[in-house]
Design a protein around this motif. Structure first.
Motif, mmCIF file in Angstrom:
data_model
loop_
_atom_site.group_PDB
_atom_site.id
_atom_site.type_symbol
_atom_site.label_atom_id
_atom_site.label_comp_id
_atom_site.label_asym_id
_atom_site.label_seq_id
_atom_site.Cartn_x
_atom_site.Cartn_y
_atom_site.Cartn_z
ATOM 1 N N GLU A 101 0.841 -1.195 0.000
ATOM 2 C CA GLU A 101 0.000 0.000 0.000
ATOM 3 C C GLU A 101 0.878 1.246 0.000
ATOM 4 N N PRO A 102 0.494 2.267 -0.744
ATOM 5 C CA PRO A 102 1.298 3.494 -0.743
ATOM 6 C C PRO A 102 1.152 4.242 0.567
ATOM 7 N N PRO A 103 2.232 4.649 1.193
ATOM 8 C CA PRO A 103 2.125 5.460 2.409
ATOM 9 C C PRO A 103 1.699 6.882 2.059
ATOM 10 N N LEU A 104 0.513 7.258 2.521
ATOM 11 C CA LEU A 104 -0.028 8.589 2.220
ATOM 12 C C LEU A 104 -0.578 9.201 3.502
ATOM 13 N N SER A 105 -0.271 10.456 3.748
ATOM 14 C CA SER A 105 -0.902 11.171 4.847
ATOM 15 C C SER A 105 -2.383 11.337 4.536
ATOM 16 N N PRO A 106 -3.242 11.358 5.562
ATOM 17 C CA PRO A 106 -4.690 11.436 5.302
ATOM 18 C C PRO A 106 -5.093 12.616 4.426
ATOM 19 N N SER A 107 -4.545 13.795 4.678
ATOM 20 C CA SER A 107 -4.938 14.949 3.862
ATOM 21 C C SER A 107 -4.512 14.775 2.411
ATOM 22 N N VAL A 108 -3.403 14.065 2.196
ATOM 23 C CA VAL A 108 -2.937 13.806 0.827
ATOM 24 C C VAL A 108 -3.883 12.828 0.129
ATOM 25 N N ALA A 109 -4.260 11.765 0.848
ATOM 26 C CA ALA A 109 -5.196 10.798 0.263
ATOM 27 C C ALA A 109 -6.513 11.481 -0.086
ATOM 28 N N GLN A 110 -6.989 12.370 0.795
ATOM 29 C CA GLN A 110 -8.239 13.080 0.519
ATOM 30 C C GLN A 110 -8.090 13.993 -0.693
ATOM 31 N N ARG A 111 -6.914 14.594 -0.833
ATOM 32 C CA ARG A 111 -6.675 15.489 -1.972
ATOM 33 C C ARG A 111 -6.725 14.699 -3.286
ATOM 34 N N ILE A 112 -6.135 13.506 -3.270
ATOM 35 C CA ILE A 112 -6.132 12.669 -4.473
ATOM 36 C C ILE A 112 -7.563 12.235 -4.806
ATOM 37 N N MET A 113 -8.322 11.828 -3.780
ATOM 38 C CA MET A 113 -9.702 11.413 -4.019
ATOM 39 C C MET A 113 -10.525 12.572 -4.589
ATOM 40 N N ALA A 114 -10.323 13.772 -4.030
ATOM 41 C CA ALA A 114 -11.070 14.932 -4.507
ATOM 42 C C ALA A 114 -10.703 15.261 -5.943
ATOM 43 N N HIS A 115 -9.428 15.075 -6.268
ATOM 44 C CA HIS A 115 -8.971 15.368 -7.631
ATOM 45 C C HIS A 115 -9.711 14.497 -8.642
ATOM 46 N N PHE A 116 -9.792 13.187 -8.347
ATOM 47 C CA PHE A 116 -10.437 12.296 -9.304
ATOM 48 C C PHE A 116 -11.959 12.464 -9.284
ATOM 49 N N ALA A 117 -12.500 12.881 -8.124
ATOM 50 C CA ALA A 117 -13.935 13.120 -8.067
ATOM 51 C C ALA A 117 -14.327 14.314 -8.932
ATOM 52 N N ARG A 118 -13.403 15.275 -9.085
ATOM 53 C CA ARG A 118 -13.694 16.467 -9.891
ATOM 54 C C ARG A 118 -13.567 16.195 -11.373
ATOM 55 N N ARG A 119 -12.873 15.122 -11.728
ATOM 56 C CA ARG A 119 -12.633 14.856 -13.153
ATOM 57 C C ARG A 119 -13.917 14.399 -13.831
#
Length: 230
Positions: free
Chosen positions: A141-159
């Protein structure tokens, strides 16, 4: 700054900490040792020192498994850690580059991911939390800080959703033939409508079947309806 340590044992996991602040560098090195007690940790305070370390590490990845780790700060005194990540990805396939940074913004995050970073950790977290995230590496699993994971999820949700794949391209004449087949006309009938010989239309039908990967008039008719030409 670059440390001088004995060469790691064959198959021993290697860790590289690239960080210009001495206290933070020691903190990150300690976390690597806590997370992976058998790891041999190297430290570098700059881009140039890291490149020297990488040169020395070349060929030391005895296990051949992609389990070595590089913790890379983005803001180094003589360049960007993102450039170093690209070099690691290109030349050290067993070394997983993980960003450790204070930058919690889209630009740095996506540049790092595009460069090949396999994790992104913010340095404002407790040691226990960081160690827990590093353990994820061994679980794939990629080590990601929670705010980073949320940022990535939000990015793809906006696409916007991906558009459907373009249908196989047919020539204008092939589309005319397919439309007539879709209406139930046989080859001689389609030939009369188009002013062509049955032999020529049969050639178009053969080409249409091949392009659409179909083998019957019924399948061709369905494709004609799907394309909206009947």
């Amino acid at each position: 700054m670059m440390d001088i340590l004995p060469s790691p044992r064959p198959s021993q996991r290697i860790g590289l900490v690239v960080e210009d602040r001495p206290d933070t560098r020691r903190w990150l090195a300690a976390m690597l040792k806590t997370a992976f007690p058998e790891i041999a940790v190297r430290e570098a305070s700059s881009l140039s020192a890291a490149r020297i370390c990488l040169g020395e590490m070349r060929g030391q990845h005895g296990s051949g498994k992609p389990d070595d780790i590089a913790l890379v700060d983005i803001g180094l005194p003589d360049g960007s850690g993102i450039d170093l990540i690209r070099e690691i990805v290109a030349s050290h396939p067993t070394l997983s580059p993980i960003v450790t940074t204070i930058y919690d913004d889209d630009q740095h995050l996506y540049e790092a991911i595009a460069a090949g970073a396999q994790g992104y950790l913010l340095k404002d977290q407790h040691e226990e939390t960081m160690v827990r995230y590093l353990h994820r590496i061994d679980m794939g699993e990629p080590p990601l800080s929670p705010s980073v994971a949320q940022r990535i999820m939000a990015h793809f949700a906006r696409r916007p959703p991906e558009p459907p794949a373009d249908p196989v391209a047919l020539t204008p004449r092939e589309q005319e033939v397919l439309a007539l087949i879709g209406k139930g006309l046989r080859i001689p009938e389609a030939a009369r409508v188009l002013g062509l010989t049955p032999h020529t239309v049969a050639g178009y039908v053969k080409s249409i079947y091949r392009k659409l990967n179909v083998s019957s008039r019924a399948e061709a008719a369905v494709e004609a309806m799907r394309r909206g030409i009947v």
